[in-house]
Scaffold this motif. Structure first.
Motif, PDB file in Angstrom:
ATOM      1  N   VAL A   1       0.826  -1.206   0.000  1.00  0.00           N
ATOM      2  CA  VAL A   1       0.000   0.000   0.000  1.00  0.00           C
ATOM      3  C   VAL A   1       0.861   1.257   0.000  1.00  0.00           C
ATOM      4  O   VAL A   1       0.540   2.248  -0.661  1.00  0.00           O
ATOM      5  N   THR A   2       1.979   1.212   0.721  1.00  0.00           N
ATOM      6  CA  THR A   2       2.840   2.399   0.794  1.00  0.00           C
ATOM      7  C   THR A   2       3.508   2.723  -0.532  1.00  0.00           C
ATOM      8  O   THR A   2       3.980   3.843  -0.727  1.00  0.00           O
ATOM      9  N   ARG A   3       3.561   1.747  -1.438  1.00  0.00           N
ATOM     10  CA  ARG A   3       4.206   1.970  -2.735  1.00  0.00           C
ATOM     11  C   ARG A   3       3.226   2.376  -3.830  1.00  0.00           C
ATOM     12  O   ARG A   3       3.623   2.581  -4.974  1.00  0.00           O
ATOM     13  N   VAL A   4       1.954   2.473  -3.509  1.00  0.00           N
ATOM     14  CA  VAL A   4       0.949   2.830  -4.511  1.00  0.00           C
ATOM     15  C   VAL A   4       1.052   4.309  -4.848  1.00  0.00           C
ATOM     16  O   VAL A   4       1.153   5.161  -3.951  1.00  0.00           O
ATOM     17  N   ASP A   5       1.019   4.615  -6.124  1.00  0.00           N
ATOM     18  CA  ASP A   5       0.997   6.000  -6.586  1.00  0.00           C
ATOM     19  C   ASP A   5      -0.452   6.470  -6.595  1.00  0.00           C
ATOM     20  O   ASP A   5      -1.165   6.344  -7.588  1.00  0.00           O
ATOM     21  N   TRP A   6      -0.899   7.034  -5.469  1.00  0.00           N
ATOM     22  CA  TRP A   6      -2.303   7.381  -5.305  1.00  0.00           C
ATOM     23  C   TRP A   6      -2.733   8.510  -6.240  1.00  0.00           C
ATOM     24  O   TRP A   6      -3.912   8.614  -6.582  1.00  0.00           O
ATOM     25  N   THR A   7      -1.807   9.359  -6.657  1.00  0.00           N
ATOM     26  CA  THR A   7      -2.172  10.480  -7.542  1.00  0.00           C
ATOM     27  C   THR A   7      -2.594   9.991  -8.924  1.00  0.00           C
ATOM     28  O   THR A   7      -3.390  10.644  -9.601  1.00  0.00           O
ATOM     29  N   ASN A   8      -2.056   8.852  -9.333  1.00  0.00           N
ATOM     30  CA  ASN A   8      -2.398   8.301 -10.657  1.00  0.00           C
ATOM     31  C   ASN A   8      -3.073   6.940 -10.543  1.00  0.00           C
ATOM     32  O   ASN A   8      -3.071   6.163 -11.498  1.00  0.00           O
ATOM     33  N   PHE A   9      -3.635   6.633  -9.382  1.00  0.00           N
ATOM     34  CA  PHE A   9      -4.168   5.291  -9.142  1.00  0.00           C
ATOM     35  C   PHE A   9      -5.286   4.940 -10.123  1.00  0.00           C
ATOM     36  O   PHE A   9      -5.260   3.873 -10.748  1.00  0.00           O
ATOM     37  N   ILE A  10      -6.256   5.842 -10.270  1.00  0.00           N
ATOM     38  CA  ILE A  10      -7.402   5.554 -11.154  1.00  0.00           C
ATOM     39  C   ILE A  10      -6.957   5.359 -12.604  1.00  0.00           C
ATOM     40  O   ILE A  10      -7.349   4.362 -13.249  1.00  0.00           O
ATOM     41  N   PRO A  11      -6.134   6.268 -13.172  1.00  0.00           N
ATOM     42  CA  PRO A  11      -5.687   6.031 -14.555  1.00  0.00           C
ATOM     43  C   PRO A  11      -4.909   4.721 -14.710  1.00  0.00           C
ATOM     44  O   PRO A  11      -4.993   4.063 -15.757  1.00  0.00           O
ATOM     45  N   LEU A  12      -4.152   4.341 -13.674  1.00  0.00           N
ATOM     46  CA  LEU A  12      -3.348   3.122 -13.774  1.00  0.00           C
ATOM     47  C   LEU A  12      -4.204   1.870 -13.845  1.00  0.00           C
ATOM     48  O   LEU A  12      -3.859   0.906 -14.547  1.00  0.00           O
ATOM     49  N   ILE A  13      -5.325   1.861 -13.119  1.00  0.00           N
ATOM     50  CA  ILE A  13      -6.143   0.642 -13.064  1.00  0.00           C
ATOM     51  C   ILE A  13      -7.291   0.653 -14.069  1.00  0.00           C
ATOM     52  O   ILE A  13      -8.026  -0.329 -14.167  1.00  0.00           O
ATOM     53  N   THR A  14      -7.467   1.752 -14.773  1.00  0.00           N
ATOM     54  CA  THR A  14      -8.576   1.844 -15.731  1.00  0.00           C
ATOM     55  C   THR A  14      -8.110   1.824 -17.179  1.00  0.00           C
ATOM     56  O   THR A  14      -8.902   2.118 -18.080  1.00  0.00           O
ATOM     57  N   SER A  15      -6.851   1.470 -17.407  1.00  0.00           N
ATOM     58  CA  SER A  15      -6.419   1.291 -18.794  1.00  0.00           C
ATOM     59  C   SER A  15      -7.156   0.110 -19.407  1.00  0.00           C
ATOM     60  O   SER A  15      -7.641  -0.775 -18.687  1.00  0.00           O
ATOM     61  N   GLN A  16      -7.232   0.082 -20.712  1.00  0.00           N
ATOM     62  CA  GLN A  16      -8.007  -0.962 -21.378  1.00  0.00           C
ATOM     63  C   GLN A  16      -7.468  -2.352 -21.075  1.00  0.00           C
ATOM     64  O   GLN A  16      -8.226  -3.295 -20.821  1.00  0.00           O
ATOM     65  N   SER A  17      -6.146  -2.491 -21.062  1.00  0.00           N
ATOM     66  CA  SER A  17      -5.561  -3.804 -20.797  1.00  0.00           C
ATOM     67  C   SER A  17      -5.829  -4.251 -19.365  1.00  0.00           C
ATOM     68  O   SER A  17      -6.065  -5.435 -19.103  1.00  0.00           O
ATOM     69  N   SER A  18      -5.825  -3.297 -18.428  1.00  0.00           N
ATOM     70  CA  SER A  18      -6.091  -3.635 -17.031  1.00  0.00           C
ATOM     71  C   SER A  18      -7.537  -4.081 -16.837  1.00  0.00           C
ATOM     72  O   SER A  18      -7.814  -5.072 -16.143  1.00  0.00           O
ATOM     73  N   ILE A  19      -8.464  -3.356 -17.442  1.00  0.00           N
ATOM     74  CA  ILE A  19      -9.879  -3.715 -17.321  1.00  0.00           C
ATOM     75  C   ILE A  19     -10.140  -5.073 -17.969  1.00  0.00           C
ATOM     76  O   ILE A  19     -10.855  -5.911 -17.415  1.00  0.00           O
ATOM     77  N   ASP A  20      -9.562  -5.291 -19.145  1.00  0.00           N
ATOM     78  CA  ASP A  20      -9.728  -6.580 -19.820  1.00  0.00           C
ATOM     79  C   ASP A  20      -9.212  -7.724 -18.949  1.00  0.00           C
ATOM     80  O   ASP A  20      -9.853  -8.783 -18.839  1.00  0.00           O
ATOM     81  N   ALA A  21      -8.053  -7.511 -18.324  1.00  0.00           N
ATOM     82  CA  ALA A  21      -7.454  -8.554 -17.500  1.00  0.00           C
ATOM     83  C   ALA A  21      -8.310  -8.838 -16.263  1.00  0.00           C
ATOM     84  O   ALA A  21      -8.517  -9.997 -15.887  1.00  0.00           O
TER      85      ALA A  21
END
Length: 277
Positions: free
Chosen positions: A39-59
């Motif tokens: 949790v301490t290594r998560v980039d919270w400022t870009n968290f939503i864009p990181l997990i909502t990319s097309q490849s991430s959603i597909d996976a």
């Protein structure tokens, strides 16, 4: 009654030695601290864009779909296997049980190779399927089979243990009243071990959700087809570490939610089981 209540409270309070509690806390920290570090290594400022990319959603969606189907297959196949192992006696039973539980200790990559040599185009059964235009390896079906292969023993182990613990007295009473074996199974046996069945299904789902080695070996990594969330995290680890950390946290949260929901669903069944005893 007051003395009995006092003795019960004292037993609950002093029933576990202090050193056992200390070791238990150490074990809990061993599990918790790596998650805290993640949790301490998560980039919270870009968290939503990181997990909502097309490849991430597909996976993520692929992992959830295939894990759900794999859990259904584990239930359909695992319940009869557990019943046979717990309620029957036959020659070579220990060997059969060892083979059923083999995927628990078998490296997932080895399991993936075994599936590939069975269902691949040149495999033991795959060559026959290929004659009819059916291709299993490196497809979504291969993902489901790989997940089922590694997750099935969890359900069998949980349910067989519960069946042995519950005994056969309720089933024997139902049989003496004229109930047929199938009626006893659906009306007595399965409701009696429902908490273990739910727990085993949850363990199977969690194992399928986190499956990596067998999936990669047997199904490959094609976006939207075979690339599950663990594979996506592995690929992102080298090219985009922030995305890998964010997706790892998503996988942890999904697993926690699934276990919590299943635990709540199984609690009424546990209460009925205690009342029956």
């Amino acid at each position: 009654m007051t003395q009995v209540s006092a003795n019960r409270k004292a037993s609950e309070r002093f029933g576990v030695p202090v050193w056992v509690v200390v070791v238990a806390i150490a074990g809990a920290l061993f599990i918790l601290l790596p998650l805290v570090a993640l949790v301490t290594r998560v980039d919270w400022t870009n968290f939503i864009p990181l997990i909502t990319s097309q490849s991430s959603i597909d996976a993520l969606l692929l992992s959830l779909r295939t894990s759900l189907v794999a859990t259904v297959l584990c239930t359909v196949l695992g319940v009869p296997m557990a019943l046979v192992l717990a309620r029957t006696r036959f020659r070579g039973q220990r060997v059969v049980r060892a083979l059923v539980l083999l995927p628990l200790v078998l490296p997932p990559v080895v399991g993936g190779l075994a599936l590939l040599y069975l269902f691949g185009r040149r495999g033991l059964l795959g060559s026959t399927f290929d004659l009819f235009g059916i291709t299993i390896a490196f497809s979504t079906t291969a993902v489901i089979l790989a997940q089922t292969f590694v997750a099935l023993p969890f359900l069998v182990l949980s349910l067989e243990g519960a069946l042995r613990t519950a005994g056969t007295r309720f089933e024997a009473v139902a049989a003496t009243l004229g109930a047929r074996p199938s009626t006893v199974l659906w009306r007595v046996t399965l409701p009696l071990v429902l908490p273990a069945l739910v727990s085993g299904a949850v363990l199977s789902f969690a194992r399928a959700l986190g499956e990596f080695g067998a999936t990669l070996t047997f199904a490959g990594s094609l976006q939207g087809v075979t690339r599950t969330l663990p594979l996506e995290i592995y690929l992102r680890r080298e090219t985009d570490p922030d995305a890998a950390v964010a997706l790892s946290l998503v996988l942890v949260v999904v697993a926690i939610v699934v276990v919590a929901v299943a635990h709540g669903a199984a609690e009424p069944a546990r209460t009925r089981l205690r009342d029956a005893r």
